[in-house]
Design a protein around this motif. Structure first.
Motif, mmCIF file in Angstrom:
data_model
loop_
_atom_site.group_PDB
_atom_site.id
_atom_site.type_symbol
_atom_site.label_atom_id
_atom_site.label_comp_id
_atom_site.label_asym_id
_atom_site.label_seq_id
_atom_site.Cartn_x
_atom_site.Cartn_y
_atom_site.Cartn_z
ATOM 1 N N LEU A 284 32.332 70.750 72.049
ATOM 2 C CA LEU A 284 31.799 69.555 71.655
ATOM 3 C C LEU A 284 31.347 69.044 72.826
ATOM 4 O O LEU A 284 31.484 69.269 73.975
ATOM 5 C CB LEU A 284 33.127 68.731 71.419
ATOM 6 C CG LEU A 284 33.810 69.009 70.120
ATOM 7 C CD1 LEU A 284 34.819 68.088 69.593
ATOM 8 C CD2 LEU A 284 32.796 69.026 68.633
ATOM 9 N N HIS B 282 29.327 65.487 69.245
ATOM 10 C CA HIS B 282 28.794 66.333 68.127
ATOM 11 C C HIS B 282 28.955 67.932 68.755
ATOM 12 O O HIS B 282 29.175 67.861 69.897
ATOM 13 C CB HIS B 282 27.360 65.996 67.821
ATOM 14 C CG HIS B 282 26.483 66.355 69.006
ATOM 15 N ND1 HIS B 282 25.828 67.447 69.457
ATOM 16 C CD2 HIS B 282 25.916 65.472 69.951
ATOM 17 C CE1 HIS B 282 25.130 67.224 70.588
ATOM 18 N NE2 HIS B 282 25.121 66.153 71.025
ATOM 19 N N LYS B 283 28.954 68.969 67.947
ATOM 20 C CA LYS B 283 28.828 70.201 68.288
ATOM 21 C C LYS B 283 27.657 70.847 68.921
ATOM 22 O O LYS B 283 26.533 70.314 68.678
ATOM 23 C CB LYS B 283 29.163 71.029 66.873
ATOM 24 C CG LYS B 283 30.022 72.298 67.435
ATOM 25 C CD LYS B 283 30.497 72.930 66.082
ATOM 26 C CE LYS B 283 31.618 73.892 66.305
ATOM 27 N NZ LYS B 283 32.011 74.629 65.107
ATOM 28 N N LYS C 140 27.112 67.428 62.691
ATOM 29 C CA LYS C 140 28.399 66.946 62.346
ATOM 30 C C LYS C 140 28.898 66.102 63.651
ATOM 31 O O LYS C 140 28.987 66.973 64.563
ATOM 32 C CB LYS C 140 29.318 68.046 61.880
ATOM 33 C CG LYS C 140 28.918 68.655 60.822
ATOM 34 C CD LYS C 140 29.798 69.761 60.104
ATOM 35 C CE LYS C 140 29.549 70.399 59.132
ATOM 36 N NZ LYS C 140 30.631 71.322 58.373
ATOM 37 N N TYR C 141 29.292 64.912 63.095
ATOM 38 C CA TYR C 141 29.929 64.028 64.367
ATOM 39 C C TYR C 141 31.456 64.038 64.406
ATOM 40 O O TYR C 141 31.912 64.422 63.226
ATOM 41 C CB TYR C 141 29.333 62.718 64.266
ATOM 42 C CG TYR C 141 27.604 62.620 64.332
ATOM 43 C CD1 TYR C 141 27.362 62.606 65.819
ATOM 44 C CD2 TYR C 141 26.884 62.899 63.440
ATOM 45 C CE1 TYR C 141 26.177 62.550 66.206
ATOM 46 C CE2 TYR C 141 25.541 62.799 63.717
ATOM 47 C CZ TYR C 141 25.109 62.477 65.032
ATOM 48 O OH TYR C 141 23.779 62.676 65.563
ATOM 49 N N TYR C 142 32.037 64.058 65.317
ATOM 50 C CA TYR C 142 33.439 64.153 65.739
ATOM 51 C C TYR C 142 33.856 62.974 66.427
ATOM 52 O O TYR C 142 33.397 62.521 67.203
ATOM 53 C CB TYR C 142 33.855 65.385 66.181
ATOM 54 C CG TYR C 142 33.555 66.621 65.661
ATOM 55 C CD1 TYR C 142 34.119 67.169 64.356
ATOM 56 C CD2 TYR C 142 32.083 67.309 65.751
ATOM 57 C CE1 TYR C 142 34.035 68.190 63.760
ATOM 58 C CE2 TYR C 142 31.974 68.528 64.937
ATOM 59 C CZ TYR C 142 32.773 68.828 64.081
ATOM 60 O OH TYR C 142 32.489 70.064 63.411
ATOM 61 N N HIS D 100 40.161 68.833 63.726
ATOM 62 C CA HIS D 100 39.525 70.019 63.927
ATOM 63 C C HIS D 100 40.050 70.857 65.033
ATOM 64 O O HIS D 100 40.160 72.164 65.166
ATOM 65 C CB HIS D 100 38.092 69.920 63.655
ATOM 66 C CG HIS D 100 37.872 69.459 62.425
ATOM 67 N ND1 HIS D 100 37.858 70.029 61.439
ATOM 68 C CD2 HIS D 100 37.403 68.128 62.198
ATOM 69 C CE1 HIS D 100 37.482 69.340 60.205
ATOM 70 N NE2 HIS D 100 37.168 68.194 60.626
#
Length: 76
Positions: free
Chosen positions: A2, A23-24, A33-35, A73
């Motif tokens: 990340l 993000h990855k 995809k945001y985390y 995740h």
């Protein structure tokens, strides 16, 4: 892996740390995809003796499978 968003966008903060937007790495910019990355200060965990509480939170979030709750995740 990340990657924190440049400028360190803080989504929230608490007594023991902060939550950042990430993000990855290597993802196509339009399809990222945001985390949320939770950063916890280890010194505070030891000082307030809440290591077991944080481990339990991690276990719950990893085993969680409900549409109205967030999912974990990664954990490191």
């Amino acid at each position: 892996k990340l990657c924190k968003i440049p400028g360190r966008v803080v989504l929230g903060s608490g007594s023991f740390g902060k939550v950042y937007l990430a993000h990855k790495r290597g993802d196509d910019y339009d399809k990222k995809k945001y985390y949320a990355v939770k950063e916890i200060k280890k010194s505070m965990l030891v000082e307030y003796d809440i290591i077991q509480m944080v481990q339990l939170e991690s276990q719950i979030m990893l085993t969680n499978d409900h549409r109205n709750l967030i999912n974990m995740h990664y954990s490191f």
